[in-house]
Design an enzyme around this catalytic site. Structure first.
Site, PDB file in Angstrom:
ATOM      1  N   LYS A  67       0.856  -1.127  -0.024  1.00  0.00           N
ATOM      2  CA  LYS A  67       0.017   0.137  -0.302  1.00  0.00           C
ATOM      3  C   LYS A  67       0.835   1.186   0.029  1.00  0.00           C
ATOM      4  O   LYS A  67       1.999   1.193   0.266  1.00  0.00           O
ATOM      5  CB  LYS A  67      -0.853  -0.185   1.234  1.00  0.00           C
ATOM      6  CG  LYS A  67      -0.121   0.043   2.633  1.00  0.00           C
ATOM      7  CD  LYS A  67      -1.081  -0.201   3.850  1.00  0.00           C
ATOM      8  CE  LYS A  67      -0.246  -0.165   5.165  1.00  0.00           C
ATOM      9  NZ  LYS A  67      -1.144  -0.710   6.354  1.00  0.00           N
ATOM     10  N   ARG A  83     -11.019   0.472  14.599  1.00  0.00           N
ATOM     11  CA  ARG A  83     -10.592   1.210  13.537  1.00  0.00           C
ATOM     12  C   ARG A  83     -11.522   0.575  12.349  1.00  0.00           C
ATOM     13  O   ARG A  83     -12.599   0.662  12.208  1.00  0.00           O
ATOM     14  CB  ARG A  83      -9.248   1.151  13.150  1.00  0.00           C
ATOM     15  CG  ARG A  83      -8.726   2.313  12.359  1.00  0.00           C
ATOM     16  CD  ARG A  83      -7.142   2.288  12.123  1.00  0.00           C
ATOM     17  NE  ARG A  83      -6.876   1.253  11.401  1.00  0.00           N
ATOM     18  CZ  ARG A  83      -5.591   0.933  10.928  1.00  0.00           C
ATOM     19  NH1 ARG A  83      -4.439   1.639  11.299  1.00  0.00           N
ATOM     20  NH2 ARG A  83      -5.268  -0.392   9.870  1.00  0.00           N
ATOM     21  N   HIS A 108      -6.759  -7.260  12.241  1.00  0.00           N
ATOM     22  CA  HIS A 108      -5.816  -6.476  12.253  1.00  0.00           C
ATOM     23  C   HIS A 108      -5.275  -6.139  13.920  1.00  0.00           C
ATOM     24  O   HIS A 108      -6.385  -5.927  14.589  1.00  0.00           O
ATOM     25  CB  HIS A 108      -5.767  -5.077  11.564  1.00  0.00           C
ATOM     26  CG  HIS A 108      -4.424  -4.483  11.089  1.00  0.00           C
ATOM     27  ND1 HIS A 108      -3.202  -5.112  10.858  1.00  0.00           N
ATOM     28  CD2 HIS A 108      -4.264  -3.117  11.263  1.00  0.00           C
ATOM     29  CE1 HIS A 108      -2.144  -4.358  10.581  1.00  0.00           C
ATOM     30  NE2 HIS A 108      -2.819  -2.939  10.868  1.00  0.00           N
ATOM     31  N   ARG A 142       0.575 -10.917   6.906  1.00  0.00           N
ATOM     32  CA  ARG A 142       0.645  -9.650   5.953  1.00  0.00           C
ATOM     33  C   ARG A 142       1.487  -8.629   6.324  1.00  0.00           C
ATOM     34  O   ARG A 142       1.088  -7.599   7.030  1.00  0.00           O
ATOM     35  CB  ARG A 142      -0.915  -9.135   6.085  1.00  0.00           C
ATOM     36  CG  ARG A 142      -2.088  -9.620   5.740  1.00  0.00           C
ATOM     37  CD  ARG A 142      -3.210  -8.994   5.652  1.00  0.00           C
ATOM     38  NE  ARG A 142      -3.446  -8.220   6.758  1.00  0.00           N
ATOM     39  CZ  ARG A 142      -4.053  -8.489   8.216  1.00  0.00           C
ATOM     40  NH1 ARG A 142      -4.681  -9.847   8.011  1.00  0.00           N
ATOM     41  NH2 ARG A 142      -4.064  -7.553   8.862  1.00  0.00           N
ATOM     42  N   TYR A 165      17.934  30.776   7.541  1.00  0.00           N
ATOM     43  CA  TYR A 165      17.121  31.799   8.009  1.00  0.00           C
ATOM     44  C   TYR A 165      16.776  31.745   9.573  1.00  0.00           C
ATOM     45  O   TYR A 165      17.058  30.705  10.299  1.00  0.00           O
ATOM     46  CB  TYR A 165      15.545  31.129   7.700  1.00  0.00           C
ATOM     47  CG  TYR A 165      15.281  31.343   6.186  1.00  0.00           C
ATOM     48  CD1 TYR A 165      15.413  32.459   5.332  1.00  0.00           C
ATOM     49  CD2 TYR A 165      14.774  30.217   5.617  1.00  0.00           C
ATOM     50  CE1 TYR A 165      15.376  32.482   3.957  1.00  0.00           C
ATOM     51  CE2 TYR A 165      14.433  30.359   4.054  1.00  0.00           C
ATOM     52  CZ  TYR A 165      14.641  31.557   3.687  1.00  0.00           C
ATOM     53  OH  TYR A 165      14.452  31.512   2.172  1.00  0.00           O
ATOM     54  N   CYS A 191      15.207  24.466   5.098  1.00  0.00           N
ATOM     55  CA  CYS A 191      14.583  25.345   4.350  1.00  0.00           C
ATOM     56  C   CYS A 191      13.907  24.561   3.204  1.00  0.00           C
ATOM     57  O   CYS A 191      13.771  23.366   3.232  1.00  0.00           O
ATOM     58  CB  CYS A 191      15.378  26.348   3.407  1.00  0.00           C
ATOM     59  SG  CYS A 191      16.652  27.264   4.477  1.00  0.00           S
ATOM     60  N   MET A 192      12.898  25.280   2.308  1.00  0.00           N
ATOM     61  CA  MET A 192      12.010  24.442   1.359  1.00  0.00           C
ATOM     62  C   MET A 192      12.701  23.497   0.612  1.00  0.00           C
ATOM     63  O   MET A 192      12.462  22.747   0.252  1.00  0.00           O
ATOM     64  CB  MET A 192      11.206  25.268   0.689  1.00  0.00           C
ATOM     65  CG  MET A 192      10.235  24.852  -0.240  1.00  0.00           C
ATOM     66  SD  MET A 192       9.375  25.898  -1.034  1.00  0.00           S
ATOM     67  CE  MET A 192       8.306  26.802  -0.042  1.00  0.00           C
ATOM     68  N   ASP A 193      13.998  24.194   0.143  1.00  0.00           N
ATOM     69  CA  ASP A 193      14.823  23.306  -0.868  1.00  0.00           C
ATOM     70  C   ASP A 193      16.211  23.003  -0.356  1.00  0.00           C
ATOM     71  O   ASP A 193      16.926  22.455  -1.377  1.00  0.00           O
ATOM     72  CB  ASP A 193      14.872  24.472  -2.305  1.00  0.00           C
ATOM     73  CG  ASP A 193      13.584  25.105  -2.245  1.00  0.00           C
ATOM     74  OD1 ASP A 193      12.650  24.542  -2.704  1.00  0.00           O
ATOM     75  OD2 ASP A 193      13.822  26.310  -2.349  1.00  0.00           O
TER      76      ASP A 193
END
Ligand SMILES: *Cc1c(COP(=O)(O)O)cnc(C)c1O
Length: 393
Positions: free
Chosen positions: A50, A148, A180, A236, A279, A326-328
Site C-alpha cells: 500500500k 478502526r 488487524h 501480512r 534563516y 529550508c524548503m529546498d
C-alpha cells in the site's frame, strides 16, 4: 573511426545524476521477504505494498517480493490494486479500505479481491457483481479490538447474513476472514490474546452458519516476526519488507533497510566566525569553518523540525546539520580544516547503516515518530532509482 558522421556527432549525453535520490535496494527487499517466509513457516506471505509500497515503488517491490516467494499482495485502495494489474502482475491482490461508492466494478473486472467491513460495503460489491454479471471475490475484515476498520461485533452478524445471501446467488465468492492487531509491536501485551480469541470466535461464528473461508489471516510484520503461533494461513507484513524493524527496541531482526536517501552537494563555502547560517541565524559559527549546501528541503520530505538535529554521511564522515531546514535546501558543517568535500559529492541522509550513515529510525527517534512516517514522507523533487545485484536496475 572513418565515418564522418561519427567525427562530427555530439557525444551521447551522460545521464545527469539527480540532486535528490531515493535509492531502493531490491536485493534487500528480496532478502527481507526470505526472512519473513522463514518466520511464516507453512503460512503464505502477503506482501503489503500500500501507499506505493511505503513509498518504495509498488510495481518494482511487488515484482521483487513475488519473485522472492511472497504469494499475494495487499493494498488499501482499488486504484492501487489496478496499478499493479496494469503492470501485468497476476498474483492475488486484496484491497481492504474502500467506501461503498468505490469502483467495485473495476475491481471485479481486474480480479481484485475486495475486503469489506460492513454490510453496506458488501451490498455495494454485490450490486457491482450483478451489474457486471461476474462473481466478486470478497474477504471479510472483522474488528477484534483495534476499533478502526473492520466489522464491529454488532455489524458482523449482519454482514455474515448478507454474505450468505450473495454467496448463494453466486454474486460473491467468500475468500477469507482477516483482522488487524492493535498491539503487535508489544507481542506480550494481553490485548494480543484477546484479539486472537475474538478472531477465532469470529471464524467459528461464520462456519456455524455454513460460511467457510478458504483462508484466514491476522499478523502484520511485528506479529510475523515474534508470534509464529498467530500465523494462521497467511501473514501480512508491510514495514519489514522494507527492512525497517517493526519493534526497534529488539534491533533489526535480520532485516535490511531498502531505502537510501541521498543528495549531491551544490556548493561548498567558508563561513567566518560569528556569522549566522540559514534563516533566522539559529546557528552562529563558533569559529571560521566550511559548510556544504545540500539541495533537499522540507518540500522533499526533510522535516523542518530536524533542523540542527540530524547528520549526513559525507566524504566518509558524519556531518552535522546546522541552522534551519529550508524548503529546498539544508546546510551541513564541514569544520575549519580545508575541506575535502567537493561540489557534486554525494551525502547520505539515511540508509541501511552499513557504511556508517544514519538510518530512518534515527530521524524517527529525534522527531518522536515512527520510521513508517519518515520513509513515506520522502517526496518533492526526489527521484526514485533501484539497485539490483549491486547495479542500477
Ligand atoms: C498496513 C497493514 C499491514 C502491514 O502492517 P505493517 O505494520 O507495516 O507490517 C497489514 N495489514 C493491514 C490491514 C494493514 O493496514
Amino acid at each position: 573511426m572513418t565515418d564522418p558522421i561519427e567525427l562530427t556527432s555530439v557525444p551521447a549525453e551522460e545521464p545527469v545524476a539527480a540532486q535528490a535520490e531515493a535509492v531502493i535496494d531490491l536485493d534487500a527487499i528480496a532478502a527481507n521477504v526470505e526472512v519473513l517466509r522463514e518466520h511464516a513457516g507453512t503460512a503464505a506471505v502477503m506482501a503489503v505494498v500500500k501507499a506505493d509500497a511505503y513509498n518504495h515503488g509498488a510495481v518494482a517491490v511487488a515484482r521483487t517480493a513475488l519473485a522472492a516467494g511472497a504469494r499475494e499482495l495487499g493494498v488499501t485502495t482499488i486504484a492501487e490494486a489496478i496499478e499493479l494489474r496494469a503492470a501485468g502482475i497476476e498474483a492475488p491482490i486484496l484491497s481492504w479500505l474502500n467506501t461503498s461508492d468505490a469502483d467495485f466494478a473495476a475491481a471485479i473486472d481486474a480480479d481484485v479481491e475486495i475486503g469489506v467491513s460492513s454490510a453496506a460495503h458488501l451490498r455495494a460489491v454485490g450490486a457491482a457483481a450483478r451489474a457486471r454479471g461476474r462473481t466478486a471475490t470478497v474477504s471479510v475484515k472483522v474488528d477484534t479490538g483495534l476499533n478502526r476498520n473492520g466489522a464491529s461485533p454488532h455489524e458482523y452478524p449482519v454482514l455474515l447474513d448478507e454474505l450468505a445471501k450473495l454467496e448463494a446467488e453466486r454474486a460473491v465468492r467468500f475468500r477469507a476472514i482477516f483482522s488487524h492487531l492493535a498491539h503487535a509491536d508489544e507481542p506480550d501485551h494481553p490485548i494480543v490474546e484477546v484479539q486472537r480469541d475474538r478472531f477465532v470466535d469470529a471464524i467459528t461464528a461464520a462456519k456455524r452458519i455454513g460460511l467457510t473461508p478458504e483462508l484466514v489471516h491476522l499478523s502484520n510484520s511485528a506479529a510475523t516476526l515474534t508470534r509464529p503461533d498467530l500465523a494462521f494461513d497467511m501473514v501480512r507484513p508491510g514495514i519489514a519488507i522494507y527492512g525497517l524493524s517493526p519493534i526497534p527496541e529488539r534491533g533489526q531482526l535480520g532485516l535490511r533497510p531498502a531505502m537510501t536517501l541521498r543528495g549531491r552537494v551544490a556548493l561548498v563555502k567558508e563561513v567566518a566566525a560569528g556569522e549566522g547560517v540559514s534563516y533566522g541565524h539559529e546557528w552562529i559559527a563558533p569559529h571560521d569553518t566550511h559548510v556544504a549546501l545540500l539541495p533537499l528541503g522540507y518540500a522533499d520530505g526533510i522535516p523542518r523540525a530536524l533542523g540542527g538535529r540530524f547528520e549526513v554521511l559525507l566524504g566518509g564522515v558524519r556531518r552535522p546539520s546546522i541552522g534551519r531546514v529550508c524548503m529546498d535546501q539544508v546546510v551541513v558543517d564541514l569544520g575549519p580544516l580545508p575541506p575535502t568535500v567537493r561540489e557534486g559529492d554525494s551525502a547520505i541522509f539515511f540508509g541501511s547503516g552499513a557504511a556508517g550513515e544514519p538510518i530512518a529510525q534515527d530521524w524517527a527517534d529525534t522527531l518522536n515518530t515512527i520510521h513508517y512516517e519518515v520513509v513515506t514522507g520522502i517526496r518533492g523533487r526526489t527521484v526514485r532509482t533501484y539497485t539490483h545485484g549491486g547495479e542500477l536496475a
